[in-house]
Design a protein around this motif. Structure first.
Motif, PDB file in Angstrom:
ATOM      1  N   ASP A 515       0.870  -1.175   0.000  1.00 58.15           N
ATOM      2  CA  ASP A 515       0.000   0.000   0.000  1.00 58.15           C
ATOM      3  C   ASP A 515       0.907   1.225   0.000  1.00 58.15           C
ATOM      4  O   ASP A 515       2.127   1.086  -0.149  1.00 58.15           O
ATOM      5  CB  ASP A 515      -0.957  -0.008   1.206  1.00 58.15           C
ATOM      6  N   GLU A 539       4.115  -3.362 -11.196  1.00 56.35           N
ATOM      7  CA  GLU A 539       3.055  -3.975 -10.383  1.00 56.35           C
ATOM      8  C   GLU A 539       2.994  -3.324  -8.991  1.00 56.35           C
ATOM      9  O   GLU A 539       1.921  -3.114  -8.432  1.00 56.35           O
ATOM     10  CB  GLU A 539       3.295  -5.492 -10.253  1.00 56.35           C
ATOM     11  N   SER A 542       1.648   0.332  -9.336  1.00 56.85           N
ATOM     12  CA  SER A 542       0.207   0.457  -9.530  1.00 56.85           C
ATOM     13  C   SER A 542      -0.556   0.227  -8.232  1.00 56.85           C
ATOM     14  O   SER A 542      -1.743   0.524  -8.156  1.00 56.85           O
ATOM     15  CB  SER A 542      -0.327  -0.464 -10.633  1.00 56.85           C
ATOM     16  N   ARG A 543       0.121  -0.334  -7.238  1.00 61.67           N
ATOM     17  CA  ARG A 543      -0.547  -0.509  -5.934  1.00 61.67           C
ATOM     18  C   ARG A 543      -0.039   0.518  -4.925  1.00 61.67           C
ATOM     19  O   ARG A 543      -0.176   0.351  -3.723  1.00 61.67           O
ATOM     20  CB  ARG A 543      -0.315  -1.936  -5.440  1.00 61.67           C
TER      21      ARG A 543
END
Ligand code: G6P
Length: 612
Positions: A515, A539, A542-543
């Motif tokens: 996060d 990846e 994008s989070r």
């Protein structure tokens, strides 16, 4: 782990012993104590906490004596406390003992002794041993040396012990099985210690006690017997160690000094072994069994901690160049399985200290199944070096910081050299690639030097992340073990939870943790899996994870994606761990300092893990 120091001779013994205990602080401990014979009385002083607390406690007491022993305890049986600290008295307070190791059958011995009327004040196995020795001395009416010998024939476990006796102030009795003990030989004086660091400022002549040996040390005489009562000739060795190697030399911490020593320690490790210009690579310690290594059908690497990570990198290197299957084993697991060892297998044991109990036991197990052992150790004359058939020292010099840094890169250097030599002999590497790799190896010290110039930059990044509660470290290929090592360094000294993972494997679990709070360190240098790791960075981005990327100088893709980029010099991917680990060592160091942690002696950890 536990540290032992002893002195007998013409000096005032307490200051020698307490200075020695400070030299051994790096091994990790939670209480400290000393024994002296003062005014014909055997006196013991001990305190939970650091050596300085012991010093404060004895400040107004008379400890003058020409014989003394001291101990730093790392708790195994019984919590850290004044009572459980060593030395321990016998019931009549005439004998005292210090001990490193574990007496496994102490429970049954204790029951027997209680039946005979002995009372115990501590929870330790060590107190049981000194009562047992006292009991034998009393019943057999024998000398202290003989009582120690008889007791040790009944003891199961590992030990290095020193015993003092009020009625014999001119002697120290010492013995070992499994835990190290070094005797320093001065002029009409002797020193005793768990390793050579407390000794070298007085003498460089030493005797390493062997397993099952008992030494009786008087001011001007050293005699050794084994537990079978056979006299042994002390084998005197000259230490090749300078005092400055165990001092901080202006650095704030040993760990920082050792990180900055790496250009030199890596070069020292190659000195005399590698000369790319003349095209030679030789390992002087691997001769008789070299063919066995070259023809190995399988290599089993056994190690613990950071050394295990070096083993993982070695797996990749051996498989790449030598085409030999490699298995990397935690020594503690290997020793309690029933591992399959076939005739064509060889074992490589890696250990900085050369004293790790699990690694030593795993070696003995492998030997009992007929394996040939190659040791990769830093400490010359250590138990693992001696238990191995052949091997190579890493020559990194004493490593005092508990978190291993220069020993790791020296291990990688030795293992790379061994792998290249084996590949060359087997013909599994082309001559041009072999020569290219030798040249590349020689460039490593300069590239590490360059990576160290990142120190200020990394310090600034550390400031930003010092309060994070978790970290993820991700790498692929040769950089995967580097991710594990980076995470271990951070955990060890800053107490921040950190996990190392293969970058792609992240999708099978750790991705759930990501996060906007989560720092993710990618070791993403230019190599054969570069494109793949770029996708992994995406990846994480994008989070909303916070990406810190270790990249190769001149990378023009990752800087657009990562929040922070640390550029290291370009290196062939096989040797990249030697360079890519440097920023991670510095990151953990600075974060730990900023959090006010004891960097060189982190809580609960020991440098030399001499119990299983
Ligand atoms: C301890 C040390 C580590 C080390 C490990 C293995 O846990 O704190 O730094 O990696 O032991 O030690 P060895 O001496 O066998 O390399």
């Amino acid at each position: 782990m536990c540290g032992i120091v002893g002195y007998i001779g013409h000096r005032d013994a307490y200051p020698v012993v307490v200075k020695g205990l400070k030299r051994l602080e790096y091994r990790g401990y939670d209480s400290a104590g000393v024994a002296v014979i003062n005014n014909d009385q055997l006196k013991v002083f001990k305190k939970e906490g650091k050596v300085v607390e012991l010093e404060n406690y004895v400040k107004d007491k008379d400890l003058s004596s020409n014989v003394a022993m001291g101990h730093t305890r790392w708790a195994t049986h019984g919590a850290p406390s004044d009572v459980n600290a060593h030395p321990h008295y016998s019931s009549n307070n005439k004998l005292a003992i210090i001990h490193n190791g574990i007496i496994e059958n102490y429970g049954s011995l204790k029951k027997e002794l209680i039946k005979k009327g002995h009372e115990f004040i501590s929870e330790t196995d060590t107190e049981v041993l000194i009562h047992f020795i006292e009991d034998i001395q009393h019943h057999e009416n024998c000398s202290l040396e003989e009582a120690v010998r008889l007791a040790l024939t009944k003891v199961v476990g590992a030990y290095a012990i020193v015993v003092m006796c009020e009625d014999d102030p001119g002697s120290l009795v010492a013995a070992r099985k499994g835990s190290p003990l070094v005797i320093g030989i001065g002029k009409n004086e002797f020193f005793l210690a768990s390793d050579a660091t407390p000794i070298i400022e007085y003498t460089n002549e030493v005797v390493y006690l062997n397993d099952f040996e008992i030494a009786v040390i008087k001011e001007n005489k050293l005699s050794i017997r084994n537990t079978q009562d056979v006299p042994k000739n002390p084998y005197i060795q000259t230490l090749d160690m300078e005092l400055e190697a165990i001092e901080k030399n202006g650095f704030e911490h040993f760990m920082l000094k050792e990180i900055f020593e790496q250009p030199r320690s890596i070069a020292d490790c190659m000195r005399g072994r590698l000369n790319a210009g003349e095209g030679y690579l030789r390992m002087g310690g691997i001769r008789e069994y070299e063919t066995k290594l070259n023809n190995a059908e399988r290599i089993i690497i056994i190690a613990c901690g950071t050394s295990w990570h070096a083993g993982l990198v070695a797996e990749y290197i051996f498989e790449e160049f030598c085409r030999i299957p490699v298995e990397v084993e935690y020594a503690s697991e290997f020793r309690y399985r029933n591992p399959v060892i076939n005739e064509g297998d060889v074992v490589i044991a890696i250990s900085q200290s050369g004293e790790t109990a699990d690694t030593l036991a795993a070696i003995e197990l492998a030997k009992s199944k007929g394996a040939i052992i190659f040791g990769v150790c830093n400490i010359v004359g250590s138990s693992i070096a001696r238990a191995s058939h052949e091997g190579a020292y890493t020559h990194a010099g004493p490593e005092i910081g508990v978190a291993s840094t220069k020993a790791f890169t020296a291990q990688l250097t030795v293992l790379s050299m061994i792998a290249l030599r084996v590949a060359h002999k087997r013909g599994t590497i082309t001559l041009s690639k072999y020569k290219e790799m030798l040249v590349e190896l020689e460039t490593i010290p300069a590239k590490v030097e360059k990576a160290l110039e990142l120190n200020d930059e990394i310090k600034a990044i550390s400031e930003i992340f010092k309060d994070s509660r978790n970290f993820l470290y991700l790498g692929r290929g040769f950089n995967f073990p580097v991710a594990l090592e980076g995470a271990l360094k951070l955990k060890e000294i800053s107490y921040i939870h950190a996990e190392g993972y293969p970058a792609a494997e992240m999708k099978h679990g750790p991705i759930a943790l990501i996060d906007k709070e989560m720092p993710v360190v990618f070791i993403a240098t230019r190599d054969s899996s570069y494109d793949k790791i770029v996708s992994n960075i995406q990846e994480v981005r994008s989070r909303k994870g916070r990406v810190i990327a270790i990249v190769t100088e001149g990378d023009d893709i990752i800087p657009d994606m990562a929040e922070f980029v640390i550029e290291v010099p370009a290196v062939n991917e096989v040797l990249m761990p030697l360079v890519s680990v440097i920023p991670l060592q510095l990151l953990s160091y600075h974060i730990a300092v900023m959090r006010g942690c004891n960097v060189d002696q982190p809580r609960n950890l020991a440098k030399s893990v001499t119990v299983e």
